[in-house]
Enzyme design. Structure first.
Site, PDB file in Angstrom:
ATOM      1  N   ASP A 283     -22.562  35.969 -72.887  1.00  0.00           N
ATOM      2  CA  ASP A 283     -23.313  37.155 -73.357  1.00  0.00           C
ATOM      3  C   ASP A 283     -24.543  37.478 -72.452  1.00  0.00           C
ATOM      4  O   ASP A 283     -24.998  38.524 -72.294  1.00  0.00           O
ATOM      5  CB  ASP A 283     -23.638  37.390 -74.856  1.00  0.00           C
ATOM      6  N   ARG A 284     -24.792  36.608 -71.553  1.00  0.00           N
ATOM      7  CA  ARG A 284     -25.933  36.799 -70.783  1.00  0.00           C
ATOM      8  C   ARG A 284     -25.501  36.976 -69.174  1.00  0.00           C
ATOM      9  O   ARG A 284     -24.411  35.849 -69.225  1.00  0.00           O
ATOM     10  CB  ARG A 284     -27.090  35.875 -70.787  1.00  0.00           C
TER      11      ARG A 284
ATOM     12  N   LYS B 272     -23.252  32.949 -84.632  1.00  0.00           N
ATOM     13  CA  LYS B 272     -24.008  34.405 -84.739  1.00  0.00           C
ATOM     14  C   LYS B 272     -23.313  35.323 -85.538  1.00  0.00           C
ATOM     15  O   LYS B 272     -21.750  35.684 -85.298  1.00  0.00           O
ATOM     16  CB  LYS B 272     -23.895  34.980 -83.357  1.00  0.00           C
TER      17      LYS B 272
ATOM     18  N   SER C 151     -24.164  29.028 -77.631  1.00  0.00           N
ATOM     19  CA  SER C 151     -24.667  29.582 -76.368  1.00  0.00           C
ATOM     20  C   SER C 151     -24.772  28.440 -75.307  1.00  0.00           C
ATOM     21  O   SER C 151     -24.016  27.961 -74.744  1.00  0.00           O
ATOM     22  CB  SER C 151     -26.015  30.416 -76.660  1.00  0.00           C
ATOM     23  N   HIS C 152     -26.037  28.661 -74.736  1.00  0.00           N
ATOM     24  CA  HIS C 152     -26.424  27.598 -73.540  1.00  0.00           C
ATOM     25  C   HIS C 152     -26.988  26.223 -74.063  1.00  0.00           C
ATOM     26  O   HIS C 152     -27.087  25.541 -73.187  1.00  0.00           O
ATOM     27  CB  HIS C 152     -27.580  28.311 -72.765  1.00  0.00           C
TER      28      HIS C 152
ATOM     29  N   ASP D 159     -23.973  32.662 -69.022  1.00  0.00           N
ATOM     30  CA  ASP D 159     -24.185  31.365 -69.819  1.00  0.00           C
ATOM     31  C   ASP D 159     -23.186  30.888 -70.847  1.00  0.00           C
ATOM     32  O   ASP D 159     -21.830  31.585 -70.404  1.00  0.00           O
ATOM     33  CB  ASP D 159     -25.412  31.676 -70.796  1.00  0.00           C
TER      34      ASP D 159
ATOM     35  N   HIS E 185     -30.258  39.429 -71.440  1.00  0.00           N
ATOM     36  CA  HIS E 185     -29.451  40.027 -72.440  1.00  0.00           C
ATOM     37  C   HIS E 185     -29.605  41.446 -72.324  1.00  0.00           C
ATOM     38  O   HIS E 185     -30.862  41.919 -72.090  1.00  0.00           O
ATOM     39  CB  HIS E 185     -29.934  39.625 -73.698  1.00  0.00           C
TER      40      HIS E 185
ATOM     41  N   ARG F 296     -27.796  27.460 -85.961  1.00  0.00           N
ATOM     42  CA  ARG F 296     -27.692  26.401 -84.844  1.00  0.00           C
ATOM     43  C   ARG F 296     -28.149  25.127 -85.085  1.00  0.00           C
ATOM     44  O   ARG F 296     -29.190  25.160 -85.637  1.00  0.00           O
ATOM     45  CB  ARG F 296     -28.346  26.909 -83.648  1.00  0.00           C
TER      46      ARG F 296
ATOM     47  N   ASP G 188     -21.487  31.374 -73.870  1.00  0.00           N
ATOM     48  CA  ASP G 188     -20.804  32.342 -74.466  1.00  0.00           C
ATOM     49  C   ASP G 188     -20.742  33.520 -73.824  1.00  0.00           C
ATOM     50  O   ASP G 188     -20.188  34.592 -74.476  1.00  0.00           O
ATOM     51  CB  ASP G 188     -21.430  32.334 -75.920  1.00  0.00           C
TER      52      ASP G 188
END
Length: 449
Positions: free
Chosen positions: A242-243, A108, A98-99, A238, A325, A14, A240
């Site tokens: 995933d949360r 990832k 992500s966020h 979020d 998550h 990242r 992406d």
């Protein structure tokens, strides 16, 4: 590439685009990824950030130059990439930050079957190869093929949660201009759901609010929409996707630990006696609930690669983190905010009461939520806190992940961010007054000048 080492974090890559992460770096990572995994084919997906598609294309150039074929799934959420990696049995890479704010991007990475690649499981080797320069491949280039997996992803999730008997529900969803705007419609299709969509337009500049629902201010629009529309619940994803965070019918934010407890109880009903993984920052209620439902609580440190590895080693059926998550054995041990959301919809829709009533049994102790403090020297600040608490009677200290101090009545954890110059505090107690006192004392020590 001297500064490139900085973008390799504990369990992902990242950095700021293009200063730290550009197409040249992505191409080198693509080549190194193929070398380290030995893959003949890899699958990629990317989020809606303006830099994501060009970075994914550069990665594909590096991978194909090493002789591997690249299956491009295109736009998707991180859990869609995990689905593709699991379903196709291929190593995979998701391009997302992500966020994080719009100027960031990242990757990832996982092996075939969505098995995580972190610092100790291949990421260090990939970093070292990128820094040293990846040797040229002596052989033909691979090919790039496009493959749409969105419908397969949506259909697969609905095989894992029985939604056939749920009552009609009104559901507000805040996609935060992130990937849930792309994935929610096909997943909800065919379900008795009246959808109230917020910010479903894909926009990697996040014009409405940060796509980081762990921060309460980013949930305000969802809370207002739930109250205004009379929704049964609200879901916030979020960037992406995933949360997933949950808001109840009153517009009140639900603790991710309560969702962990709810899903754990549901999974243990299907798999009696199974292990359930929880990180050390989830509520004390979580291991209590797991034990009450006949399961085995397994405590681990924070972070998806650690959770997934522990689940794989123990055969745990489910795992939950304080950060929303949620991980599932029947989803290749990977995390999926959407799958957790479907569990909540199923649990709510199978009975007549409101969500707040349903969750009362799972939300037991006042908690601070995660509070970030920007500090120049994370280690020194942590040591000041340790010194203040370690000699107190009845206080136990452990260092599994940062600093955890606990008594019978309260606990707190203070740990450094993997990606930013922050210390993160989580505190919980048997009553709100004690929790506030512990929270404020630790923050005062952390933030002293």
């Amino acid at each position: 590439m001297g500064d490139v080492a900085r973008i390799f974090k504990a369990y992902d890559i990242r950095g700021v685009v293009p200063d730290e992460l550009d197409e040249g770096v992505a191409e080198a990572v693509g080549a190194a990824f193929v070398r380290v995994t030995g893959a003949a084919r890899v699958v990629t997906a990317h989020d809606m950030r303006p830099s994501s598609e060009p970075l994914a294309a550069a990665f594909a150039r590096g991978a194909t130059a090493q002789g591997a074929d690249v299956v491009e799934a295109g736009l998707g959420s991180t859990d869609l990439l995990y689905y593709a990696s699991g379903d196709l049995d291929l190593p995979g890479v998701m391009f997302t930050a992500s966020h994080n704010p719009a100027r960031y991007n990242g990757m990832k990475l996982c092996r075939a079957g969505a098995r995580p690649i972190g610092r100790d499981t291949g990421l260090t080797e990939i970093r070292d190869l990128v820094l040293a320069g990846v040797p040229a491949h002596d052989g033909p280039r691979g090919e790039v093929v496009r493959r749409d997996v969105l419908d397969g992803y949506a259909a697969h999730l609905k095989t894992l949660v029985d939604l056939s008997g749920i009552r009609p529900l009104k559901v507000a969803v805040d996609a935060g201009n992130g990937m849930a705007g792309h994935t929610v419609p096909p997943v909800f299709e065919g379900l008795p759901i009246d959808l109230v969509p917020l910010y479903f337009e894909l926009d990697g500049n996040f014009p409405n609010h940060e796509a980081n629902p762990i921060e309460p201010e980013n949930l305000r629009d969802l809370q207002a929409a739930v109250r205004a529309s009379g929704a049964d619940l609200g879901l916030a994803f979020d960037g992406d996707a995933d949360r997933c965070f949950v808001v109840d019918e009153r517009g009140e934010i639900v603790s991710p630990s309560a969702i962990t407890g709810l899903v754990a109880a549901r999974e243990l009903a299907k798999h009696p006696g199974a292990g359930i993984v929880h990180n050390l920052i989830t509520s004390r209620a979580v291991p209590e609930i797991i034990a009450e439902h006949g399961g085995v609580p397994v405590r681990t440190r924070v972070g998806h690669s650690f959770i997934k590895q522990t689940m794989a080693e123990t055969g745990a059926v489910f795992g939950g983190e304080h950060s929303a998550h949620f991980y599932f054995r029947d989803f290749w041990f990977a995390d999926s905010g959407m799958l957790a959301a479907l569990h909540v919809l199923a649990a709510l829709g199978e009975q007549a009461g409101p969500l707040s009533e349903l969750l009362r049994a799972y939300d037991r102790y006042p908690a601070s939520g995660e509070i970030n403090s920007e500090v120049a020297d994370q280690e020194a600040a942590t040591e000041r806190v340790r010194a203040a608490f370690e000699s107190r009677p009845g206080v136990t200290i452990d260092g599994l992940d940062g600093l955890t101090a606990a008594t019978g009545d309260w606990w707190f954890n203070l740990r450094p961010s993997n990606t930013e110059p922050l210390l993160r505090l989580n505190a919980e107690a048997t009553d709100a007054t004690t929790m506030a006192a512990i929270r404020d004392e630790v923050l005062a020590i952390v933030r002293e000048k």
